[in-house]
Design a protein around this motif. Sequence first.
Motif, PDB file in Angstrom:
ATOM      1  N   SER A   1     102.211  62.883  29.330  1.00 39.57           N
ATOM      2  CA  SER A   1     100.971  63.248  30.014  1.00 39.57           C
ATOM      3  C   SER A   1     100.421  64.550  29.435  1.00 39.57           C
ATOM      4  O   SER A   1      99.208  64.746  29.377  1.00 39.57           O
TER       5      SER A   1
ATOM      6  N   ALA B   1      98.993  61.958  35.192  1.00 39.89           N
ATOM      7  CA  ALA B   1      99.210  61.121  34.006  1.00 39.89           C
ATOM      8  C   ALA B   1      98.240  59.941  33.957  1.00 39.89           C
ATOM      9  O   ALA B   1      97.785  59.452  34.993  1.00 39.89           O
TER      10      ALA B   1
ATOM     11  N   GLY C   1     103.802  60.368  38.106  1.00 42.78           N
ATOM     12  CA  GLY C   1     102.506  60.203  37.432  1.00 42.78           C
ATOM     13  C   GLY C   1     101.380  60.891  38.183  1.00 42.78           C
ATOM     14  O   GLY C   1     100.548  61.585  37.593  1.00 42.78           O
TER      15      GLY C   1
END
Lengths: 308, 267
Positions: B189, B216, B211
Amino acid sequence: MDLSVTLKGQSHTLSLKNPILTASGTFGYGLEFAPYGDLASLGGFIVKGLSLKPRGGNPTPRIVETTAGMLNAVGLQNDGVEYFCQTTLPKLPSAKTNVICNIYAGTVEDFGALATRLDGEDGVAAIEVNISCPNVRMGGVLFGQDPALAHQVTALVRKNAPKKFLIVKLSPNVTDIALIAKQVEAAGADAISCINTVLGMSIDYKTRRPRLANIVGGLSGPAIKPIALRCVWQVAKACSIPVIGVGGITTAEDVVEFLIAGAHAVQIGTANFMNPQTSFALVPQLDTLLGSLGVSSVASIRGTLKLD
Amino acid sequence: MPPHASYTHLTVLDIVPFGSIAGKNTFFALRLSRPDWPEWQPGQFVMIRPDSFGLEIPWPRPLGICDMNDRYLICFFQVLGRGTERLAQLSRGETVAVTGPLGKGFHSEVDTPTLLLAGGMGIVPFIGYVRSHPQPWNLSMVFGHRPPLSCYPIESLRERIPVDILRETIPGDLDNLLFTLHERIHDYSAQNGLILGCGPKPFLRTLYGYGKSMGARMQLSLENTMACGVGACLGCVTKTAKTTPETPEYVQTCTKGPVFWIDQIVL
């Protein structure tokens, strides 16, 4: 072979090119099945139940497979009648087949408002009133279990949708389905669909928990066919208006059994999940089967149950 | 709605067991005659139903597409219940009804460093993804699993891309897997890479949590019970990002997914 069917109601008549319809909640808005067959080849299709306002539906899990059937407690997730009329309906082949709107509400007044809204839509061939959904709190199946309420809802929809063929879908979860059917007929219904799902339950013995978040749900599929046949037979004897048989139909042989029990037409439900072509394939299969039985039309085999 | 989906009957070319647990085979590669699909994407799935289901087992079973070439389609499945038990009994020459390709597949950016995160059976869609990727040197994978590695069709992947394999057998192994996932998601990321995940719900929830917290660019492939696979039954739904306790909003995993960007859903 003449597969055409005329549903002659009390105030309206609905013509079907064949007796194969699809059951509400099992065929989306029709378009989901367009890759698998010609929607116009069906007698009609009944869209997923519409409510006055959008509904999110029940928590998951909502569906469970059972032996020869399934339970669902979807809780009538839908975008609401306004979205349907503005966005979905214009995409449906209303000129080529019957688009039938199934409606659900938690109050008698909301049923009336839905009827008013849909009465102005030319693309809607008929309204099917769902007084039999077992999966929604605040009433739900109540309307279909109380003869007076069933009458009241039917009468108001009849009054507010004077232009539409009016079908009422009955619940099998009652002591005497013929009693409810007669009330609905007396209130002005043009036809009766029977049956909606049968209230059921599934338990995971390892976790000792219900398999549906809603705990109970509606059973559909081949498992309920005998119940549906019995209900169609009882209602067809009790009423003069046409009966549309629904419950566990998967083959042309099943269709013919419902016709013999007294149904004018049928709806295909869970079988659409088994194979997305089921409903489309049943039209030619019914044609062939009736031919092999030496029957020249759908009408000539209807209600021919032999009891002697 | 997938424009090219079809319902067709395919012939079983072979069914090959992978690995074994306590002497039993529960993982199978099912090779079918090639369907007449104009196109498909890794991450899409099929609904498959053999005649042996009869009326007793109404629903077809959703299986992820493992790979397809000009001769055959491969699905990979694990026996988990009565439906997959009967699928495992298929033999060469039998036909099965197949609806597909269904759903939305994984996003692909040829030049972007892409991290593939697979948990157990979540490896399936990445077989075709890696095989068909024009620049496989941009791909790498972390594969977490519990059953023996021989249960999974991982060899073709290891020939093409680096795969970190982490088996979970004792509780401490999980910490190691979580640490590795966290580190790798952080790395990718930070360089605005693409991260794709597939696996069981707890695995996906972990990826989702990492995430979201790192912002991300991540897609996850969800697996839910399905009756129809075409958007009608509303059984496989998942909650959207717009959902609130008062007004839940659900979408079908089968047609809106099964692959979602993490900012579309809540897990």
